[in-house]
Design an enzyme around this catalytic site. Structure first.
Site, mmCIF file in Angstrom:
data_model
loop_
_atom_site.group_PDB
_atom_site.id
_atom_site.type_symbol
_atom_site.label_atom_id
_atom_site.label_comp_id
_atom_site.label_asym_id
_atom_site.label_seq_id
_atom_site.Cartn_x
_atom_site.Cartn_y
_atom_site.Cartn_z
ATOM 1 N N HIS A 1 0.822 -1.213 0.000
ATOM 2 C CA HIS A 1 0.000 0.000 0.000
ATOM 3 C C HIS A 1 0.861 1.271 0.000
ATOM 4 C CE1 HIS A 1 -3.486 2.491 0.706
ATOM 5 N NE2 HIS A 1 -2.896 3.024 1.762
ATOM 6 N N ARG B 1 16.116 10.076 9.079
ATOM 7 C CA ARG B 1 16.030 10.969 7.920
ATOM 8 C C ARG B 1 15.384 12.314 8.244
ATOM 9 N NH1 ARG B 1 14.325 6.814 3.072
ATOM 10 N NH2 ARG B 1 16.212 5.557 3.196
#
Length: 163
Positions: A76, A115
């Site tokens: 997904h 990140r």
């Protein structure tokens, strides 16, 4: 250096990640003297729609999508990431405006935190590149009428290394 106005659209689905990405983006833009508006969505898939709605009403020099998608047990997240990327590209072409994708696609929450940290902040990195691209595009536009192409090329190269 010229001042630009940015639209930052952020998803609240992973609030800690979004907060960190936004902090990096805001810090960078403020240090550079740029202006910006921030607006939020519930999920990352809604970001392109919100950008489109905002660009219809207000003038910006660029926009950035900020959010995070983390892989679950299905594919997904790939479908969502691809839809966002394609939509942002379409909007960029439609509005003739740089729209940067800083929606992280991560395998887990640790990767997302890495990140979006102070040391490595993908939103800040993307904005730095975006500002550089806007400045170079503006310089190219100014130089289009110039006859001295060698001087133009030299000036653009110098500008690119300074940014």
């Amino acid at each position: 250096m010229k001042t630009y106005k940015f639209l930052l659209v952020a998803s609240n689905f992973y609030p800690e990640i979004t907060k960190n990405l936004l902090r990096g983006a805001q810090t960078y833009l403020k240090k550079q003297g740029h202006k910006f508006d921030i607006t939020y969505t519930k999920g990352s898939l809604e970001i392109p729609t919100k950008i489109s709605m905002k660009l219809e009403k207000k003038k910006y020099d660029a926009a950035i999508a900020i959010g995070c998608i983390i892989k679950g047990k299905t594919d997904h997240y790939e479908i969502i990431a691809n839809a966002i990327t394609k939509s942002l590209l379409h909007l960029s072409i439609q509005y003739k405006l740089p729209i940067t994708n800083s929606v992280l696609t991560c395998r887990n929450i640790k990767q997302a935190k890495d990140r979006s940290s102070n040391e490595v902040n993908r939103a800040k990195e993307k904005l730095r590149a975006q500002v550089s691209a806007i400045a170079i595009a503006g310089a190219e536009k100014i130089l289009e009428g110039s006859i001295d192409q060698a001087a133009n090329e030299e000036m653009l190269n110098k500008l690119a290394t300074e940014l």
